[in-house]
Design an enzyme around this catalytic site. Sequence first.
Site, PDB file in Angstrom:
ATOM      1  N   ASP A 312       0.714  -1.191  -0.026  1.00  0.00           N
ATOM      2  CA  ASP A 312       0.018  -0.067  -0.033  1.00  0.00           C
ATOM      3  C   ASP A 312       0.712   1.244   0.061  1.00  0.00           C
ATOM      4  O   ASP A 312       0.292   2.358   0.078  1.00  0.00           O
ATOM      5  CB  ASP A 312      -0.841   0.087   1.114  1.00  0.00           C
ATOM      6  CG  ASP A 312      -2.382   0.170   0.723  1.00  0.00           C
ATOM      7  OD1 ASP A 312      -2.736   0.097  -0.375  1.00  0.00           O
ATOM      8  OD2 ASP A 312      -3.300   0.545   1.673  1.00  0.00           O
ATOM      9  N   ASP A 456     -10.633  -7.180  11.585  1.00  0.00           N
ATOM     10  CA  ASP A 456     -10.361  -8.516  11.858  1.00  0.00           C
ATOM     11  C   ASP A 456     -11.629  -9.306  12.633  1.00  0.00           C
ATOM     12  O   ASP A 456     -12.102 -10.173  12.047  1.00  0.00           O
ATOM     13  CB  ASP A 456      -9.097  -8.956  12.214  1.00  0.00           C
ATOM     14  CG  ASP A 456      -8.733  -7.910  13.497  1.00  0.00           C
ATOM     15  OD1 ASP A 456      -9.413  -7.169  13.957  1.00  0.00           O
ATOM     16  OD2 ASP A 456      -7.296  -8.018  13.817  1.00  0.00           O
TER      17      ASP A 456
END
Length: 871
Positions: A312, A456
């Site tokens: 990224d 998550d």
Amino acid sequence: MSLLLRAFLLPPVTERIQQRYCGYRNNGASALAAWLMTVQVILCWMFLRLESPAWQQVRENRQQWFPHISASRPRPLDGLRYLVQGIWLVVVMPGQHLVDMTTLSIKLAYWRQRYYQWLKKIPARLEKTGLERETVKRLGRLNRGVRFVLFVCLSLLAAIMALFCISQPFSLSAQFVFVVLLWGIAMVIRRIPGRVPALMLIVLSLTISCRYLWWRYTSTLNWDDPVSLTCGLLLLAAETYSWMVLVLGYFQTIWPLNRKPVAMPVDLQTWPTIDIMIPTYNEDLSVVKPTLYAALGIDWPHDKLTIYLLDDGNRPEFAAFAQELGIEYLARPTHENAKAGNINYALGRAKGEFVAIFDCDHVPTRSFLQMSLGWFFKDAKLGILQTPHHFFSPDPFERNLGRFRRTPNEGSLFYGLVQDGNDLWNATFFCGSCAVMRRSALDEIGVIAVDTVTEDAHTSLRLHRAGYSSAYIRIPQAAGLATESLSAHIQQRIRWARGMVQIFRLDNPLLGKGLKLAQRLCYANAMLHFLSGIPRLIFLTAPLAFLLLHAYIIYAPAVAILLYVLPHMIHASLTTSRVQGKYRHSFWSEIYEAVLAWYIARPTTMALLNPHNGKFNVTAKGGLVKETYVDWQITRPYMVLMLLNLAGLIVGIWRLGYGNANEIMTVLISLAWVLYNMVILGGAIAVAFEARQLRQAHRVEIAMSAGVMVRDEHLYPCVLHDYSDSGVGVKLHQNEGIAVGDNVTLILRRGPQEFTFPCEVSRVYDDRLGMKLCAMTHIQHIEFIQCTFARADTWALWQDGFPEDRPINSLREILALGFRGYQQMAEFAPAPIRQVLIKLLSFTAWFLSFFPRGVAEIPAGRLHDERVAQS
């Protein structure tokens, strides 16, 4: 003194005593201390028969049994210290330390050992009788309806009895008998091994704690004083929160599943295709390289494995390195939704049946996929399998306090016990790394959740709502880097706390469809845990309400407070020590929560009010701490709390002498609370003193056979005792001329195969060598990682390497830690304040020197040899 000795003693004896006195003086003892100790030694030889075998053993083990008393440099009151420590050893300490110290100690050791042996035999005797198996068989013969009715009836009976025990009002004498009875039962049960005794301890703890909370709600609020009522309600709210977390924690960890891996099918053609995704943003390439090398060496058919480096940061050097390794490189044009968006972008291009995700610093073992994928064959509805996050570098608590590999770290409780307990209830959380997920399940829920900063846990919640099951294998199959600084550690915890509270607001597990009751409770406890900031701050300031404001936060007689509060605390401590002892030592939670309390209180409160606020912060990894320093910005809240408690301490001492005589006992209780808070705050301050960390490549300790070959092809057998991704340390059986600067070849073995790696000797110390790895090919890098970091058994042994919890020892460690925090603060404080602090600390150290110390156990073999020798 010499004239007195010559008058009463023989010349040789006089000379020996003079030598002893002069020895004390030469080692820096004062004249008074040397004279007193010399006289005490004379009296001991006259009346205790120090020449006897029993006292000879005491003298030989003096350093072990009296570790806080110097034999060569006595202090004036060392005689009192010897007396206190001796009484402690005879009466309190376990019998194995006391062998042959005195006749009384022998009897105590004998009967205590018999008692422990009797407790250990109880489970075996129950198993021999077959009562449990016979009961199960008889219950199995009943039809399902009858069993359900029987369960309901027994549950109602237990609930009625529990309600009676909790709500029945007792006089103070009856309450004393009640708590002593339950304490006696707990002290017997805690020594019995097995899960059933642990469940009984939980029942006793819940009974005492629920009774305490009932008493608090019904009998301890002062409705006539607005200040007392306000402060009392704040404390009661914090206690209610702690009680809820305690109850849910017991439920969550009542029976850890301890799931074992399932073998993969023999036919490799049936094995699925896997996409391994390694997201990165701003980490150095040196941090990411070991993870990529390890992923390339995972034992899986290469035609069924695709590795993705998800950058990224759009860095050219990462793209070039991925091309060199022959792995897929993905860099998205936009960067919304942080890590979750990065993974989702890759999922749109990946085609594997399963997805394995690793943080860029988590190095997987070769066996990761084979250990994990077997359960997906066994359970068609399994959506996610999580393995522990293991760290081979110390976190700030471990490094700054010097506790690495000595005390379980902050995450051990979650990955060692909580996740294993969640697995029983099909409520395992996805933790962002070291996990495998079924691709079809991710597609069904809309890939990785992006609504919160803890993508998550939110993803696993959605999987459970969709009807998918989860699994957890408590065998570390990857290891990574812990946060380097306390500030980075706190920032990471702030993100976790904000994200879990966001989930609680936006997708509350207690509401909505798809979850079972047990799953709702496990998720709720995980989210409530991060609301501990404000309750912890209340506990750290609660006694000041009485000492400074004269507000009765617990409006009850001091004796009643002791009879209700102490049993609640003691039973909770005993039970959590029994349940969590391998993964979290007693009182360490107080330090962890105190450090985080101030910093998570505001973001969690804001997330409750505005759950859409907040952004994802990447946790920095792989940094250095070049110099020891104090993070004064981090310590500011602790300093304020410490000064407030110090003011309460001073006022409390004044009130002992000049306050209301009827309040003396209440003042003493409040002072004890303040002193405990100051110890915890001292520990929090000690964590903020950042220790140096000059290694970017962290060393991992190991003991593995290896070899070192020099240029003339002479082979030196050795033991590899530590390694990193840039060098190793070995111990030779014999060094015959290897010197600094020599180019050698390191030989490591993995199974029947041998691998060689070029090294340069950078350090020689007798038979130990420190070697730097020279330039290697990618294949050699992969082989080195496979021989070291990625060995299947490398991390499995670490989780069982900690000693069992001993609450008294843990309390002693916390006390020493708090004292150390104030010592360090005195060193860095301005000169006027430093002098005052040093004097206060010196007085405290002198006062504490009279307290008895724990001693290390004598090994069983040595103990047996000593007994035989004396017999």
